[in-house]
Design a protein around this motif. Sequence first.
Motif, PDB file in Angstrom:
ATOM      1  N   ASP A  50       0.829  -1.202   0.000  1.00  0.00           N
ATOM      2  CA  ASP A  50       0.000   0.000   0.000  1.00  0.00           C
ATOM      3  C   ASP A  50       0.862   1.250   0.000  1.00  0.00           C
ATOM      4  OD1 ASP A  50      -2.221  -1.590   0.001  1.00  0.00           O
ATOM      5  OD2 ASP A  50      -2.653  -1.333   2.135  1.00  0.00           O
ATOM      6  N   ALA A  51       1.956   1.242   0.760  1.00  0.00           N
ATOM      7  CA  ALA A  51       2.841   2.402   0.815  1.00  0.00           C
ATOM      8  C   ALA A  51       3.464   2.655  -0.550  1.00  0.00           C
ATOM      9  CB  ALA A  51       3.917   2.195   1.874  1.00  0.00           C
ATOM     10  N   ALA A  52       3.890   1.588  -1.223  1.00  0.00           N
ATOM     11  CA  ALA A  52       4.491   1.739  -2.549  1.00  0.00           C
ATOM     12  C   ALA A  52       3.457   2.259  -3.534  1.00  0.00           C
ATOM     13  CB  ALA A  52       5.055   0.400  -3.028  1.00  0.00           C
ATOM     14  N   THR A  53       2.222   1.742  -3.457  1.00  0.00           N
ATOM     15  CA  THR A  53       1.158   2.198  -4.335  1.00  0.00           C
ATOM     16  C   THR A  53       0.854   3.664  -4.082  1.00  0.00           C
ATOM     17  OG1 THR A  53       0.216  -0.009  -4.437  1.00  0.00           O
ATOM     18  CG2 THR A  53      -1.237   1.793  -5.014  1.00  0.00           C
ATOM     19  N   SER A  54       0.768   4.075  -2.816  1.00  0.00           N
ATOM     20  CA  SER A  54       0.494   5.467  -2.479  1.00  0.00           C
ATOM     21  C   SER A  54       1.565   6.386  -3.036  1.00  0.00           C
ATOM     22  CB  SER A  54       0.404   5.647  -0.964  1.00  0.00           C
ATOM     23  OG  SER A  54      -0.711   4.942  -0.476  1.00  0.00           O
ATOM     24  N   ALA A  55       2.825   5.975  -2.937  1.00  0.00           N
ATOM     25  CA  ALA A  55       3.914   6.802  -3.447  1.00  0.00           C
ATOM     26  C   ALA A  55       3.775   6.988  -4.947  1.00  0.00           C
ATOM     27  CB  ALA A  55       5.254   6.167  -3.105  1.00  0.00           C
ATOM     28  N   LEU A  56       3.406   5.927  -5.677  1.00  0.00           N
ATOM     29  CA  LEU A  56       3.252   6.033  -7.112  1.00  0.00           C
ATOM     30  C   LEU A  56       2.040   6.891  -7.451  1.00  0.00           C
ATOM     31  CD1 LEU A  56       4.257   5.311  -9.874  1.00  0.00           C
ATOM     32  CD2 LEU A  56       2.898   3.253  -9.794  1.00  0.00           C
ATOM     33  N   LYS A  57       0.946   6.722  -6.715  1.00  0.00           N
ATOM     34  CA  LYS A  57      -0.244   7.515  -6.973  1.00  0.00           C
ATOM     35  C   LYS A  57       0.067   8.994  -6.850  1.00  0.00           C
ATOM     36  CE  LYS A  57      -3.519   4.095  -5.312  1.00  0.00           C
ATOM     37  NZ  LYS A  57      -4.440   3.749  -4.233  1.00  0.00           N
ATOM     38  N   ALA A  58       0.822   9.378  -5.837  1.00  0.00           N
ATOM     39  CA  ALA A  58       1.150  10.776  -5.613  1.00  0.00           C
ATOM     40  C   ALA A  58       2.067  11.314  -6.705  1.00  0.00           C
ATOM     41  CB  ALA A  58       1.796  10.944  -4.246  1.00  0.00           C
ATOM     42  N   ALA A  59       2.763  10.424  -7.421  1.00  0.00           N
ATOM     43  CA  ALA A  59       3.712  10.850  -8.436  1.00  0.00           C
ATOM     44  C   ALA A  59       3.069  11.076  -9.806  1.00  0.00           C
ATOM     45  CB  ALA A  59       4.820   9.804  -8.553  1.00  0.00           C
ATOM     46  N   ILE A  60       1.771  10.883  -9.933  1.00  0.00           N
ATOM     47  CA  ILE A  60       1.113  11.063 -11.227  1.00  0.00           C
ATOM     48  C   ILE A  60       1.087  12.549 -11.564  1.00  0.00           C
ATOM     49  CG2 ILE A  60      -1.013  10.786 -12.543  1.00  0.00           C
ATOM     50  CD1 ILE A  60      -1.687   8.441 -10.675  1.00  0.00           C
ATOM     51  N   SER A  61       1.598  12.886 -12.708  1.00  0.00           N
ATOM     52  CA  SER A  61       1.626  14.269 -13.164  1.00  0.00           C
ATOM     53  C   SER A  61       0.407  14.535 -14.038  1.00  0.00           C
ATOM     54  CB  SER A  61       2.901  14.511 -13.959  1.00  0.00           C
ATOM     55  OG  SER A  61       2.845  15.747 -14.616  1.00  0.00           O
ATOM     56  N   LYS A  62      -0.174  15.709 -13.888  1.00  0.00           N
ATOM     57  CA  LYS A  62      -1.310  16.087 -14.734  1.00  0.00           C
ATOM     58  C   LYS A  62      -0.922  16.071 -16.206  1.00  0.00           C
ATOM     59  CE  LYS A  62      -2.465  20.043 -12.821  1.00  0.00           C
ATOM     60  NZ  LYS A  62      -3.199  21.232 -12.364  1.00  0.00           N
ATOM     61  N   VAL A  63       0.325  16.397 -16.493  1.00  0.00           N
ATOM     62  CA  VAL A  63       0.810  16.442 -17.874  1.00  0.00           C
ATOM     63  C   VAL A  63       0.772  15.058 -18.518  1.00  0.00           C
ATOM     64  CG1 VAL A  63       2.824  17.014 -19.299  1.00  0.00           C
ATOM     65  CG2 VAL A  63       2.268  18.413 -17.317  1.00  0.00           C
ATOM     66  N   ALA A  64       0.884  14.003 -17.719  1.00  0.00           N
ATOM     67  CA  ALA A  64       0.902  12.638 -18.250  1.00  0.00           C
ATOM     68  C   ALA A  64      -0.471  12.175 -18.736  1.00  0.00           C
ATOM     69  CB  ALA A  64       1.416  11.671 -17.187  1.00  0.00           C
ATOM     70  N   ILE A  65      -1.523  12.908 -18.387  1.00  0.00           N
ATOM     71  CA  ILE A  65      -2.881  12.498 -18.757  1.00  0.00           C
ATOM     72  C   ILE A  65      -3.375  13.409 -19.882  1.00  0.00           C
ATOM     73  CG2 ILE A  65      -5.204  12.011 -17.890  1.00  0.00           C
ATOM     74  CD1 ILE A  65      -2.861  10.502 -16.428  1.00  0.00           C
ATOM     75  N   PRO A  66      -3.512  12.890 -21.103  1.00  0.00           N
ATOM     76  CA  PRO A  66      -3.918  13.740 -22.227  1.00  0.00           C
ATOM     77  C   PRO A  66      -5.390  14.162 -22.148  1.00  0.00           C
ATOM     78  CG  PRO A  66      -3.750  11.456 -22.937  1.00  0.00           C
ATOM     79  CD  PRO A  66      -3.264  11.506 -21.507  1.00  0.00           C
ATOM     80  N   VAL A  67      -5.668  15.381 -22.608  1.00  0.00           N
ATOM     81  CA  VAL A  67      -7.050  15.863 -22.685  1.00  0.00           C
ATOM     82  C   VAL A  67      -7.793  14.998 -23.703  1.00  0.00           C
ATOM     83  CG1 VAL A  67      -8.543  17.816 -23.267  1.00  0.00           C
ATOM     84  CG2 VAL A  67      -6.371  18.214 -22.089  1.00  0.00           C
ATOM     85  N   GLY A  68      -8.980  14.520 -23.310  1.00  0.00           N
ATOM     86  CA  GLY A  68      -9.766  13.658 -24.182  1.00  0.00           C
ATOM     87  C   GLY A  68      -9.290  12.210 -24.179  1.00  0.00           C
ATOM     88  N   GLY A  69      -8.369  11.900 -23.304  1.00  0.00           N
ATOM     89  CA  GLY A  69      -7.827  10.545 -23.240  1.00  0.00           C
ATOM     90  C   GLY A  69      -7.537  10.153 -21.809  1.00  0.00           C
ATOM     91  N   GLY A  70      -6.546   9.320 -21.631  1.00  0.00           N
ATOM     92  CA  GLY A  70      -6.218   8.870 -20.288  1.00  0.00           C
ATOM     93  C   GLY A  70      -4.985   7.992 -20.270  1.00  0.00           C
TER      94      GLY A  70
END
Length: 150
Positions: A50-70
């Motif tokens: 869970d700790a490793a998953t939480s660390a990765l979740k927090a590292a998601i950048s808005k730039v990595a998610i394209p508009v109109g996509g995912g």
Amino acid sequence: MREPDHDCPAAQGPCRRTVLASAGALGALGTVALAGCGTSAGAAVNSAGDAATSALKAAISKVAIPVGGGKIFPDQKFVVTQPTEGSFKAFSAVCTHQGCIVSDVSGGAINCGCHGSAFDIATGAVKQGPATQPLPEKTVVVSGNGITVT
């Protein structure tokens, strides 16, 4: 009656003391081995995961998610979408048809390559079967340039 302090003759097989001592040692070994299967050990593994998953979740950048996509995060079993600029959504990446991990996000849909199900990137609703249930929604928290999914 007290047992003699000398070794038993080999012809008679192992002494009662040897048998009892061996049984005690095996019992202790079994207890140690089973301790690894207890809930405390399992909880420790889950906490670390869970700790490793939480660390990765927090590292998601808005730039990595394209508009109109995912973007699909298969190890964490969720998908993050940006249906419109600045609006982020997250859903389980486990297809509700037969449990496959969805394969891509395109054309306004979260697509499962196993049997062709498609889900809306804004709502998780089924756009195309065979799935009949929507993808469960996750909570998204946007802060600065990062995204956290729970």
